[in-house]
Design an enzyme around this catalytic site. Sequence first.
Site, short mmCIF file in Angstrom:
data_model
loop_
_atom_site.label_atom_id
_atom_site.label_comp_id
_atom_site.label_asym_id
_atom_site.label_seq_id
_atom_site.Cartn_x
_atom_site.Cartn_y
_atom_site.Cartn_z
CB CYS A 138 -0.92 0.00 1.22
SG CYS A 138 -2.11 -1.35 1.23
CG ASN A 164 0.58 3.73 6.48
OD1 ASN A 164 -0.56 3.79 6.02
ND2 ASN A 164 1.16 2.56 6.72
#
Length: 287
Positions: free
Chosen positions: A170, A201
Amino acid sequence: MQQYLDLARYVLEHGKYRPNRTDTAGIGVFGYQMHFDISKHFPLLTTKKVHWKSIVHELLWFIKGDTNIKYLVDNKVNIWNEWPYESFKKSPHFNGESQKEFIERIRQDAKFAQQFGNLGPVYGKQWRDFNGVDQLKKVIAQIKVNPFSRRLIVSSWNPNEVDQMLLPPCHSLYQFYVQDGQLSCQLYQRSGDIFLGIPFNIASYSLLVYLVAKETNLKPGSFVHTIGDAHIYENHLEQIKLQLTRQPKPLPKVVLKSDKSIFDYQFDDIELVDYDHHPTIKGEVAV
């Protein structure tokens, strides 16, 4: 972190219905960017508790080039469990075991873990062995000798191997940038789960900047987060709305307690200081 809340609010207001490969639809937008100054404080979300232990262990796992969940399971990090379990369920060895039973066997049986705990050539493999290239080691060496290079890039997206991954990356590509003795990083993320994934993230790549900066005798500068498909799953809408009612708290700091190489860092070498947060908000991951 107001930047994160602004993203969540923007997607709630402007997001369009998006079907996807999972059984859980959602709303999303295409193309969104956030900027974080990480020179003095660390961007760990405060409007809910974020599991710091998982962030650190996952990043160290990436850096070591590991792609098997056993290291994570042994350290009580469960963020990758679903994908190997779903793969195991399709194998002839599956006898109705629950995910909990599967993970316990990964923990107890090294041979079983070697056979069924691997995610394929995901992040760690690509960072440390992209068709034979150790991208992370190479980019660190380049920062040391040519800090103004425009080629300080690491890619996790390998078209030759993406179909072998249980979950294609991703967060796909990141680039370092040096100016005035500070190291900054921009991440391009093809797909961003705003409730569960994005907070991880932001923190993970900011921590990576801290580690690489220390390795290259620089100071942390900024983190730029560019998201392609930024989405909120329909079963996370109420959780996101709850977060938007909460006032962000002052950000914590991160202290790196060792001068060892980035490739030798352990969990206890990294300390999170003054993390004040609102209560946990739970949500299910879409597999």
